[in-house]
Design an enzyme around this catalytic site. Structure first.
Site, PDB file in Angstrom:
ATOM      1  N   ASP A 111      -2.049  85.480  66.979  1.00  0.00           N
ATOM      2  CA  ASP A 111      -1.876  86.760  66.299  1.00  0.00           C
ATOM      3  C   ASP A 111      -0.506  86.783  65.641  1.00  0.00           C
ATOM      4  O   ASP A 111       0.378  85.981  65.969  1.00  0.00           O
ATOM      5  CB  ASP A 111      -2.008  87.918  67.293  1.00  0.00           C
ATOM      6  CG  ASP A 111      -2.303  89.246  66.607  1.00  0.00           C
ATOM      7  OD1 ASP A 111      -2.562  89.239  65.384  1.00  0.00           O
ATOM      8  OD2 ASP A 111      -2.285  90.290  67.286  1.00  0.00           O
ATOM      9  N   GLU A 158       0.225  86.005  60.816  1.00  0.00           N
ATOM     10  CA  GLU A 158      -1.016  85.584  61.481  1.00  0.00           C
ATOM     11  C   GLU A 158      -1.274  84.097  61.248  1.00  0.00           C
ATOM     12  O   GLU A 158      -1.644  83.354  62.177  1.00  0.00           O
ATOM     13  CB  GLU A 158      -2.176  86.422  60.977  1.00  0.00           C
ATOM     14  CG  GLU A 158      -2.155  87.856  61.475  1.00  0.00           C
ATOM     15  CD  GLU A 158      -3.096  88.770  60.716  1.00  0.00           C
ATOM     16  OE1 GLU A 158      -3.386  89.866  61.226  1.00  0.00           O
ATOM     17  OE2 GLU A 158      -3.544  88.397  59.600  1.00  0.00           O
ATOM     18  N   ASP A 215      -8.135  88.127  65.810  1.00  0.00           N
ATOM     19  CA  ASP A 215      -8.676  89.414  65.366  1.00  0.00           C
ATOM     20  C   ASP A 215      -8.430  89.640  63.876  1.00  0.00           C
ATOM     21  O   ASP A 215      -8.699  90.729  63.356  1.00  0.00           O
ATOM     22  CB  ASP A 215      -8.098  90.577  66.183  1.00  0.00           C
ATOM     23  CG  ASP A 215      -6.591  90.672  66.098  1.00  0.00           C
ATOM     24  OD1 ASP A 215      -6.062  90.786  64.980  1.00  0.00           O
ATOM     25  OD2 ASP A 215      -5.929  90.650  67.146  1.00  0.00           O
ATOM     26  N   ASP A 261      -1.249  89.049  70.980  1.00  0.00           N
ATOM     27  CA  ASP A 261      -0.592  90.221  70.405  1.00  0.00           C
ATOM     28  C   ASP A 261       0.692  90.547  71.175  1.00  0.00           C
ATOM     29  O   ASP A 261       1.734  90.860  70.583  1.00  0.00           O
ATOM     30  CB  ASP A 261      -1.546  91.411  70.421  1.00  0.00           C
ATOM     31  CG  ASP A 261      -0.888  92.682  69.904  1.00  0.00           C
ATOM     32  OD1 ASP A 261      -0.672  92.784  68.685  1.00  0.00           O
ATOM     33  OD2 ASP A 261      -0.598  93.577  70.725  1.00  0.00           O
ATOM     34  N   HIS A 274      14.539  50.216  59.461  1.00  0.00           N
ATOM     35  CA  HIS A 274      14.154  48.876  59.024  1.00  0.00           C
ATOM     36  C   HIS A 274      15.370  48.081  58.548  1.00  0.00           C
ATOM     37  O   HIS A 274      16.428  48.636  58.221  1.00  0.00           O
ATOM     38  CB  HIS A 274      13.137  48.978  57.892  1.00  0.00           C
ATOM     39  CG  HIS A 274      13.673  49.715  56.688  1.00  0.00           C
ATOM     40  ND1 HIS A 274      14.485  49.133  55.744  1.00  0.00           N
ATOM     41  CD2 HIS A 274      13.529  51.010  56.303  1.00  0.00           C
ATOM     42  CE1 HIS A 274      14.815  50.009  54.823  1.00  0.00           C
ATOM     43  NE2 HIS A 274      14.250  51.171  55.138  1.00  0.00           N
ATOM     44  N   GLU A 311       8.755  57.068  54.608  1.00  0.00           N
ATOM     45  CA  GLU A 311       9.938  57.667  54.006  1.00  0.00           C
ATOM     46  C   GLU A 311       9.541  58.757  53.010  1.00  0.00           C
ATOM     47  O   GLU A 311       8.385  58.830  52.568  1.00  0.00           O
ATOM     48  CB  GLU A 311      10.765  56.574  53.311  1.00  0.00           C
ATOM     49  CG  GLU A 311      12.063  57.050  52.647  1.00  0.00           C
ATOM     50  CD  GLU A 311      13.034  57.728  53.611  1.00  0.00           C
ATOM     51  OE1 GLU A 311      12.731  58.873  54.018  1.00  0.00           O
ATOM     52  OE2 GLU A 311      14.079  57.142  53.918  1.00  0.00           O
TER      53      GLU A 311
END
Length: 391
Positions: free
Chosen positions: A10, A51, A76, A125, A195, A271
């Site tokens: 919610d 929401e 809801d 809620d 790397h 990347e």
């Protein structure tokens, strides 16, 4: 059989738009046990944005518990349920990226949506209102229920900030690990290996996921051998995961052969896509695209010229991979072979640092960093930019 979760979410706004927050709870579909709670105050927003952010945070919490689970979402909000079910179009520009974020967490075949009346969504809620109340006090909400479902002893009424999946993924938990971290069991530890050098590295050119995908140079291959020897001597790495880009796969293969381990590829560790800046030096970008570069340096939401990725977008996918890998390798030490931006992002999220911290870290080729992730959601930086094995 796959575990089955229920996610109830919610969000609310006191003004619409106004001070807003969201809440979500993950429970076991069979027993009803509460497994995780997340909530966050998000500043000024609309009800619908809050929401949707609650939905994304709830799904991410469920994914962290079990990435292979089946999930039923109950809310809801008729709007969110109908849009996510595909019956209503998503027209509002603020909703579309949130819906895309939600859809990316679990495969569509393992998701379902159900509208429930407001009185049946009281838990989520309440969490949303707790988050808004905490925000009004200038505080962070703290959970009573940590991931996994056990009530935290002496837990306060409110919890660590949950991920804002649209803009800024959280640092995975409460503000501080503290001296009690040893009581939480063995953490999942990510050893972060940049790397080895490519031909573009010493020239300091932008080299992301949208360019030529260079392999290692002779220097880079030598660096990979050195770091492989150092990690073999330590004997702590239990799994190897790599970015899909060639320079990382070549580095990972050298290390994995030395350690006798297989290599797993994770797309989220690639990347940044630097768009039209790929292959250019910083000076060349400044000369050709000065306004775009200035905007990029000023905001994590600004993307490089020509359709590249913003740092905010990279942070979202890196945080999703982080959560997935923590769930896959609980209590284990995993080598992640990746790039400058993903490593800096994991470090700054662990520290709870702002996006501009990305510009304040140095990461050498073939350097090692490490972050430990505890069961309560806390993270601890163990190492940054170690290069002793190269000297």
């Amino acid at each position: 059989m796959a575990r089955r979760f229920v996610v109830e979410a919610d969000g609310g706004s006191r003004g619409n738009p106004g001070p807003a927050g969201y809440g979500a709870v993950v429970s076991d579909a069979e027993t009803g046990e509460t497994l995780a709670e997340v909530a966050e105050y998000i500043g000024t927003a609309t009800n619908n944005v809050a929401e949707y952010k609650g939905l994304v945070a709830g799904l991410r919490a469920a994914y962290a518990l079990d990435p292979e689970a089946e999930v039923r979402v109950r809310m809801d909000s008729k709007l969110v349920i109908e849009q996510m079910s595909g019956r209503w179009k998503i027209k509002h520009p603020d909703m579309r990226p949130l819906a895309t974020e939600a859809k990316a967490v679990f495969p569509a075949g393992r998701m379902s949506y159900e509208w429930i009346p407001r009185e049946r969504n009281k838990h989520a809620d309440r969490l949303a209102n707790e988050a808004m109340d905490a925000g009004k006090r200038g505080e962070q909400w703290r959970p009573k229920v940590p991931p996994g479902g056990t009530l935290a002893a002496g837990a306060p009424e409110a919890a660590a900030p949950a991920d804002d999946a649209l803009a800024e993924p959280a640092a995975t938990g409460a503000p501080a690990v503290g001296w009690g971290s040893a009581d939480l069991g063995t953490p999942a530890t990510f050893v972060l290996l940049r790397h080895g050098e490519t031909p573009l590295t010493p020239e300091k050119r932008f080299s992301g996921s949208g360019g030529t995908d260079p392999g290692l140079s002779p220097v880079g291959r030598h660096q990979a051998e050195r770091v492989a020897a150092a990690l073999a001597a330590r004997g702590t790495v239990q799994a190897v995961v790599t970015s899909p880009l060639l320079r990382c796969r070549e580095t990972a293969d050298v290390v994995a052969r030395r350690l006798g381990l297989d290599v797993r590829v994770d797309e989220g560790l690639r990347e940044t896509d630097f768009g039209a800046w790929e292959g250019l030096t910083f000076a060349e970008v400044k000369e050709r695209f000065p306004d775009d570069l200035a905007a990029w340096l000023a905001s994590s939401k600004a993307a490089p010229t020509g359709g590249g990725e913003s740092f905010a977008s990279v942070a979202r996918r890196v945080a999703l991979s982080r959560d997935k890998l923590i769930a896959r390798y609980p209590g284990r030490t995993v080598l992640l072979v990746t790039h400058v931006t993903p490593i800096k992002t994991l470090v700054r999220l662990a520290l709870g640092a702002p996006p501009e911290a990305l510009f304040r870290m140095e990461l050498s080729a073939a350097s090692l960093s490490a972050v430990a992730y505890y069961a309560d959601g806390n993270a601890s930086l163990r190492l940054l930019n170690e290069t002793a094995h190269l000297r």
